[in-house]
Design a protein around this motif. Structure first.
Motif, PDB file in Angstrom:
ATOM      1  N   ASP A  19       0.874  -1.165   0.000  1.00  0.00           N
ATOM      2  CA  ASP A  19       0.000   0.000   0.000  1.00  0.00           C
ATOM      3  C   ASP A  19       0.913   1.217   0.000  1.00  0.00           C
ATOM      4  O   ASP A  19       1.550   1.524   1.007  1.00  0.00           O
ATOM      5  N   ALA A  20       0.980   1.903  -1.127  1.00  0.00           N
ATOM      6  CA  ALA A  20       1.903   3.030  -1.293  1.00  0.00           C
ATOM      7  C   ALA A  20       1.581   4.193  -0.357  1.00  0.00           C
ATOM      8  O   ALA A  20       2.428   5.044  -0.120  1.00  0.00           O
ATOM      9  N   ASP A  21       0.367   4.223   0.184  1.00  0.00           N
ATOM     10  CA  ASP A  21       0.002   5.269   1.134  1.00  0.00           C
ATOM     11  C   ASP A  21       0.602   5.016   2.510  1.00  0.00           C
ATOM     12  O   ASP A  21       0.698   5.930   3.330  1.00  0.00           O
ATOM     13  N   LYS A  22       0.991   3.772   2.788  1.00  0.00           N
ATOM     14  CA  LYS A  22       1.515   3.405   4.113  1.00  0.00           C
ATOM     15  C   LYS A  22       3.010   3.125   4.129  1.00  0.00           C
ATOM     16  O   LYS A  22       3.645   3.213   5.171  1.00  0.00           O
ATOM     17  N   VAL A  23       3.571   2.701   2.988  1.00  0.00           N
ATOM     18  CA  VAL A  23       4.953   2.233   2.953  1.00  0.00           C
ATOM     19  C   VAL A  23       5.796   3.106   2.026  1.00  0.00           C
ATOM     20  O   VAL A  23       5.461   3.263   0.850  1.00  0.00           O
ATOM     21  N   SER A  24       6.873   3.643   2.549  1.00  0.00           N
ATOM     22  CA  SER A  24       7.774   4.478   1.746  1.00  0.00           C
ATOM     23  C   SER A  24       9.007   3.679   1.326  1.00  0.00           C
ATOM     24  O   SER A  24       9.262   2.582   1.836  1.00  0.00           O
ATOM     25  N   GLU A  25       9.782   4.260   0.447  1.00  0.00           N
ATOM     26  CA  GLU A  25      11.053   3.661   0.018  1.00  0.00           C
ATOM     27  C   GLU A  25      11.977   3.497   1.229  1.00  0.00           C
ATOM     28  O   GLU A  25      12.677   2.494   1.365  1.00  0.00           O
ATOM     29  N   ALA A  26      11.956   4.480   2.129  1.00  0.00           N
ATOM     30  CA  ALA A  26      12.785   4.423   3.342  1.00  0.00           C
ATOM     31  C   ALA A  26      12.351   3.273   4.253  1.00  0.00           C
ATOM     32  O   ALA A  26      13.189   2.625   4.880  1.00  0.00           O
ATOM     33  N   ASP A  27      11.046   3.007   4.317  1.00  0.00           N
ATOM     34  CA  ASP A  27      10.542   1.888   5.114  1.00  0.00           C
ATOM     35  C   ASP A  27      11.072   0.563   4.561  1.00  0.00           C
ATOM     36  O   ASP A  27      11.508  -0.314   5.312  1.00  0.00           O
ATOM     37  N   LEU A  28      11.029   0.431   3.243  1.00  0.00           N
ATOM     38  CA  LEU A  28      11.514  -0.797   2.600  1.00  0.00           C
ATOM     39  C   LEU A  28      13.006  -0.973   2.867  1.00  0.00           C
ATOM     40  O   LEU A  28      13.454  -2.060   3.244  1.00  0.00           O
ATOM     41  N   SER A  29      13.754   0.086   2.684  1.00  0.00           N
ATOM     42  CA  SER A  29      15.197   0.037   2.904  1.00  0.00           C
ATOM     43  C   SER A  29      15.519  -0.320   4.354  1.00  0.00           C
ATOM     44  O   SER A  29      16.405  -1.138   4.629  1.00  0.00           O
ATOM     45  N   GLY A  30      14.777   0.258   5.289  1.00  0.00           N
ATOM     46  CA  GLY A  30      14.987  -0.039   6.701  1.00  0.00           C
ATOM     47  C   GLY A  30      14.710  -1.488   7.037  1.00  0.00           C
ATOM     48  O   GLY A  30      15.445  -2.110   7.809  1.00  0.00           O
ATOM     49  N   ALA A  31      13.666  -2.054   6.446  1.00  0.00           N
ATOM     50  CA  ALA A  31      13.324  -3.459   6.692  1.00  0.00           C
ATOM     51  C   ALA A  31      14.407  -4.380   6.132  1.00  0.00           C
ATOM     52  O   ALA A  31      14.781  -5.376   6.765  1.00  0.00           O
ATOM     53  N   VAL A  32      14.923  -4.043   4.959  1.00  0.00           N
ATOM     54  CA  VAL A  32      15.999  -4.840   4.347  1.00  0.00           C
ATOM     55  C   VAL A  32      17.246  -4.750   5.210  1.00  0.00           C
ATOM     56  O   VAL A  32      17.921  -5.759   5.478  1.00  0.00           O
ATOM     57  N   ASP A  33      17.578  -3.532   5.684  1.00  0.00           N
ATOM     58  CA  ASP A  33      18.731  -3.343   6.571  1.00  0.00           C
ATOM     59  C   ASP A  33      18.569  -4.170   7.843  1.00  0.00           C
ATOM     60  O   ASP A  33      19.524  -4.780   8.321  1.00  0.00           O
ATOM     61  N   GLU A  34      17.362  -4.166   8.395  1.00  0.00           N
ATOM     62  CA  GLU A  34      17.085  -4.911   9.625  1.00  0.00           C
ATOM     63  C   GLU A  34      17.326  -6.410   9.445  1.00  0.00           C
ATOM     64  O   GLU A  34      17.709  -7.103  10.373  1.00  0.00           O
ATOM     65  N   ALA A  35      17.083  -6.891   8.221  1.00  0.00           N
ATOM     66  CA  ALA A  35      17.304  -8.310   7.923  1.00  0.00           C
ATOM     67  C   ALA A  35      18.790  -8.610   7.697  1.00  0.00           C
ATOM     68  O   ALA A  35      19.182  -9.761   7.569  1.00  0.00           O
ATOM     69  N   GLY A  36      19.609  -7.549   7.632  1.00  0.00           N
ATOM     70  CA  GLY A  36      21.062  -7.744   7.478  1.00  0.00           C
ATOM     71  C   GLY A  36      21.560  -7.599   6.057  1.00  0.00           C
ATOM     72  O   GLY A  36      22.673  -8.006   5.738  1.00  0.00           O
ATOM     73  N   PHE A  37      20.754  -6.964   5.205  1.00  0.00           N
ATOM     74  CA  PHE A  37      21.121  -6.812   3.795  1.00  0.00           C
ATOM     75  C   PHE A  37      20.997  -5.355   3.384  1.00  0.00           C
ATOM     76  O   PHE A  37      20.619  -4.515   4.179  1.00  0.00           O
ATOM     77  N   LYS A  38      21.320  -5.082   2.122  1.00  0.00           N
ATOM     78  CA  LYS A  38      21.310  -3.701   1.646  1.00  0.00           C
ATOM     79  C   LYS A  38      20.462  -3.600   0.389  1.00  0.00           C
ATOM     80  O   LYS A  38      20.612  -4.387  -0.548  1.00  0.00           O
ATOM     81  N   MET A  39      19.558  -2.604   0.379  1.00  0.00           N
ATOM     82  CA  MET A  39      18.767  -2.337  -0.807  1.00  0.00           C
ATOM     83  C   MET A  39      19.600  -1.438  -1.725  1.00  0.00           C
ATOM     84  O   MET A  39      20.136  -0.431  -1.271  1.00  0.00           O
TER      85      MET A  39
END
Length: 70
Positions: free
Chosen positions: A49-69
């Motif tokens: 849902d583009a109204d709830k999730v930003s590019e920064a949110d996605l990047s942060g979740a990937v970082d949290e998993a130990g990887f890099k977007m």
């Protein structure tokens, strides 16, 4: 509610555990309906849902998993 499909590139996924870590971290975000990673290409298809999730949110979740977007 603006559901859209987005493809992101993730650096460093090498095995099924890596793939699952990225998928689960993204799915934990409020507004992400689905996340499917491809180890061969390093790409993740995300339905969100583009109204709830930003590019920064996605990047942060990937970082949290130990990887890099990228």
């Amino acid at each position: 509610m603006a559901i859209e499909n987005k493809e992101i590139n993730v650096e460093g996924m090498h095995c099924n555990s890596c793939k699952l870590a990225v998928e689960m971290s993204l799915k934990d975000l409020d507004g992400v309906e689905e996340a499917v990673a491809d180890l061969e290409t390093g790409k993740v298809q995300v339905e969100l849902d583009a109204d709830k999730v930003s590019e920064a949110d996605l990047s942060g979740a990937v970082d949290e998993a130990g990887f890099k977007m990228v």
